[in-house]
Design an enzyme around this catalytic site. Structure first.
Site, PDB file in Angstrom:
ATOM      1  CB  CYS A  36      -0.947  -0.035   1.195  1.00 59.09           C
ATOM      2  SG  CYS A  36      -0.121   0.020   2.802  1.00 59.09           S
ATOM      3  CB  ALA A  37       0.478   4.727   0.883  1.00 63.93           C
TER       4      ALA A  37
END
Length: 111
Positions: free
Chosen positions: A69-70
């Site tokens: 993800c981030a």
């Protein structure tokens, strides 16, 4: 206490993620579609965390899965969803950019 927290968030023993990718692991990016479009790992599949539970049939159970993800928080949640969905070999790859760099560095070493 820190080990317990790491385990709860899905951060376990270090795995050689680049080697897993070379051997055919699937990379599932759980960011939103908009985030994914702004940059992602080549070959990764975007399944936003909000839709992951209903999209498990899009992921092969017989291959390792790396979530990203981030920053690593959503990918930790995704790892737990996949594990509870019957996936055996699931790794939290953390932030996509960092994971992408690890994969690229391993390709440079081999080349």
């Amino acid at each position: 206490m820190i080990q317990k927290l790491k385990q709860l968030l899905g951060f376990g023993p270090k795995a050689d993620l680049a080697a897993l990718v070379k051997s055919g692991a699937q990379i599932i990016d759980v960011r939103t579609k908009n985030e994914y479009q702004q940059g992602h790992i080549r070959g990764s599949v975007n399944i936003p965390l909000q839709t992951l539970q209903s999209s498990l049939n899009k992921i092969k159970k017989d291959k390792p899965v790396i979530t990203c993800c981030a920053s690593g928080m959503r990918s930790a949640s995704a790892k737990n969803i996949l594990k509870s969905g019957g996936f055996k070999e699931v790794y939290n790859g953390g932030g996509w950019y960092s994971l992408d760099n690890k994969i690229k560095k391993s390709r440079e070493v081999v080349a």
